[in-house]
Scaffold this motif. Sequence first.
Motif, PDB file in Angstrom:
ATOM      1  N   PRO A 266       0.855  -1.095   0.041  1.00 34.15           N
ATOM      2  CA  PRO A 266       0.025  -0.230   0.043  1.00 34.15           C
ATOM      3  C   PRO A 266       1.021   1.306   0.014  1.00 34.15           C
ATOM      4  N   GLU A 267       1.991   1.244   0.646  1.00 34.89           N
ATOM      5  CA  GLU A 267       2.793   2.411   0.722  1.00 34.89           C
ATOM      6  C   GLU A 267       3.325   2.733  -0.619  1.00 34.89           C
ATOM      7  N   ASP A 268       3.414   1.883  -1.536  1.00 35.18           N
ATOM      8  CA  ASP A 268       3.871   2.213  -3.141  1.00 35.18           C
ATOM      9  C   ASP A 268       2.806   2.852  -3.756  1.00 35.18           C
ATOM     10  N   THR A 269       1.484   3.366  -3.281  1.00 37.95           N
ATOM     11  CA  THR A 269       0.572   4.180  -4.026  1.00 37.95           C
ATOM     12  C   THR A 269       1.237   5.419  -4.225  1.00 37.95           C
ATOM     13  N   ALA A 270       1.350   5.893  -5.448  1.00 38.14           N
ATOM     14  CA  ALA A 270       1.772   7.303  -5.665  1.00 38.14           C
ATOM     15  C   ALA A 270       1.349   7.429  -7.196  1.00 38.14           C
ATOM     16  N   VAL A 271       1.644   8.609  -7.880  1.00 41.29           N
ATOM     17  CA  VAL A 271       1.928   8.894  -9.170  1.00 41.29           C
ATOM     18  C   VAL A 271       3.360   8.508  -9.561  1.00 41.29           C
ATOM     19  N   TYR A 272       3.513   7.674 -10.535  1.00 37.87           N
ATOM     20  CA  TYR A 272       4.885   7.573 -10.871  1.00 37.87           C
ATOM     21  C   TYR A 272       5.473   8.415 -12.131  1.00 37.87           C
ATOM     22  N   TYR A 273       6.372   8.903 -12.075  1.00 37.45           N
ATOM     23  CA  TYR A 273       7.000   9.606 -13.216  1.00 37.45           C
ATOM     24  C   TYR A 273       8.139   9.072 -13.790  1.00 37.45           C
ATOM     25  N   CYS A 274       8.373   8.922 -15.157  1.00 34.98           N
ATOM     26  CA  CYS A 274       9.457   8.665 -15.860  1.00 34.98           C
ATOM     27  C   CYS A 274      10.433  10.080 -16.050  1.00 34.98           C
ATOM     28  N   ALA A 275      11.682   9.903 -16.381  1.00 34.78           N
ATOM     29  CA  ALA A 275      12.379  10.939 -16.383  1.00 34.78           C
ATOM     30  C   ALA A 275      13.713  10.693 -17.056  1.00 34.78           C
ATOM     31  N   GLY A 276      14.034  11.676 -17.893  1.00 37.71           N
ATOM     32  CA  GLY A 276      15.468  11.460 -18.907  1.00 37.71           C
ATOM     33  C   GLY A 276      16.341  12.552 -18.426  1.00 37.71           C
ATOM     34  N   ILE A 277      17.532  12.342 -18.479  1.00 39.71           N
ATOM     35  CA  ILE A 277      18.718  13.309 -18.065  1.00 39.71           C
ATOM     36  C   ILE A 277      19.646  13.295 -19.454  1.00 39.71           C
ATOM     37  N   LYS A 278      20.094  14.496 -19.663  1.00 38.67           N
ATOM     38  CA  LYS A 278      21.053  14.683 -20.987  1.00 38.67           C
ATOM     39  C   LYS A 278      22.447  14.211 -20.578  1.00 38.67           C
ATOM     40  N   GLN A 279      22.563  13.118 -20.046  1.00 45.37           N
ATOM     41  CA  GLN A 279      23.886  12.581 -19.865  1.00 45.37           C
ATOM     42  C   GLN A 279      23.689  11.037 -19.864  1.00 45.37           C
ATOM     43  N   LEU A 280      24.783  10.297 -19.922  1.00 44.35           N
ATOM     44  CA  LEU A 280      24.855   8.701 -20.231  1.00 44.35           C
ATOM     45  C   LEU A 280      24.376   8.046 -18.965  1.00 44.35           C
ATOM     46  N   TYR A 281      24.641   8.668 -17.711  1.00 42.08           N
ATOM     47  CA  TYR A 281      24.243   8.007 -16.521  1.00 42.08           C
ATOM     48  C   TYR A 281      23.090   8.764 -15.592  1.00 42.08           C
ATOM     49  N   GLY A 282      22.302   8.073 -15.019  1.00 39.96           N
ATOM     50  CA  GLY A 282      21.144   8.776 -14.212  1.00 39.96           C
ATOM     51  C   GLY A 282      21.471   9.411 -12.960  1.00 39.96           C
ATOM     52  N   SER A 283      20.598   9.728 -12.330  1.00 39.30           N
ATOM     53  CA  SER A 283      20.821  10.389 -10.849  1.00 39.30           C
ATOM     54  C   SER A 283      19.841  10.132 -10.062  1.00 39.30           C
ATOM     55  N   ILE A 284      19.955  10.253  -8.905  1.00 42.15           N
ATOM     56  CA  ILE A 284      18.869  10.061  -7.760  1.00 42.15           C
ATOM     57  C   ILE A 284      18.170  11.302  -7.513  1.00 42.15           C
ATOM     58  N   ARG A 285      18.607  12.399  -7.939  1.00 42.14           N
ATOM     59  CA  ARG A 285      18.120  13.770  -7.835  1.00 42.14           C
ATOM     60  C   ARG A 285      17.277  14.207  -8.744  1.00 42.14           C
ATOM     61  N   HIS A 286      15.966  14.326  -8.297  1.00 39.79           N
ATOM     62  CA  HIS A 286      15.015  14.830  -9.591  1.00 39.79           C
ATOM     63  C   HIS A 286      15.297  16.122 -10.318  1.00 39.79           C
ATOM     64  N   GLY A 287      15.962  17.075  -9.532  1.00 40.22           N
ATOM     65  CA  GLY A 287      16.202  18.421 -10.061  1.00 40.22           C
ATOM     66  C   GLY A 287      17.282  18.100 -11.265  1.00 40.22           C
ATOM     67  N   ASP A 288      18.033  17.170 -11.432  1.00 43.52           N
ATOM     68  CA  ASP A 288      19.092  16.937 -12.227  1.00 43.52           C
ATOM     69  C   ASP A 288      18.358  16.472 -13.705  1.00 43.52           C
ATOM     70  N   TYR A 289      17.197  16.147 -13.471  1.00 42.97           N
ATOM     71  CA  TYR A 289      16.744  15.546 -14.865  1.00 42.97           C
ATOM     72  C   TYR A 289      16.101  16.908 -15.730  1.00 42.97           C
ATOM     73  N   ASP A 290      16.276  16.388 -17.172  1.00 48.42           N
ATOM     74  CA  ASP A 290      15.708  17.338 -18.062  1.00 48.42           C
ATOM     75  C   ASP A 290      14.400  17.089 -18.830  1.00 48.42           C
ATOM     76  N   TYR A 291      13.881  15.851 -18.808  1.00 51.83           N
ATOM     77  CA  TYR A 291      12.895  15.459 -19.397  1.00 51.83           C
ATOM     78  C   TYR A 291      11.726  15.046 -18.382  1.00 51.83           C
ATOM     79  N   TRP A 292      10.650  14.991 -18.405  1.00 48.96           N
ATOM     80  CA  TRP A 292       9.409  14.381 -17.392  1.00 48.96           C
ATOM     81  C   TRP A 292       8.226  14.108 -18.205  1.00 48.96           C
TER      82      TRP A 292
END
Length: 123
Positions: free
Chosen positions: A87-113
Motif C-alpha cells: 500500500p505504501e507504493d501508492t503514488a503517481v509515478y513519473y519517468c524522467a530523462g537526463i542529458k547524460q549517459l548515467y542517471g541520477s537520484i536527484r529529481h532536479g538533475d533531470y531534463d525531461y519528464w
Amino acid sequence: VQLQASGGGLVQAGGSLRLSCAASGRTFSRCGMGWFRQAPGKEREFVATLSWSGGNTYYADSVKGRFTISRDNAKNTLYLQMNSLKPEDTAVYYCAGIKQLYGSIRHGDYDYWGQGTLVTVSS
C-alpha cells in the motif's frame, strides 16, 4: 525528448504491475533515465535509475529487490516492473530523462519528464 508514461492502475497488495515510458526523439539511447514517485501530500521521491545502456542500475532502499528498471533502446521505451506491491507504493509515478549517459537520484538533475501514471495498491 518527450516522454509518455503508462501502465498504472489499481492492484491488490502483493500484486504486480509493469509501467512503461515511451520516448520520442533520437536521443533517448544517449540519456540516463529514472523513475520517481509522488504520494499525496508528500514530496517527489527517487525510485530507480539506469544508464544509457541499461548496464548500471540503482534503486531506492524501499523498492530494492521488488522493482526492476530496464530499457529497450530499439523501442525507445523505459520500463519499471513492480512486484510484491505494498500500500505504501501508492503514488503517481513519473519517468524522467537526463542529458547524460548515467542517471541520477536527484529529481532536479533531470531534463525531461513524463506526465505521470497513478498506481494504487489496496490492502
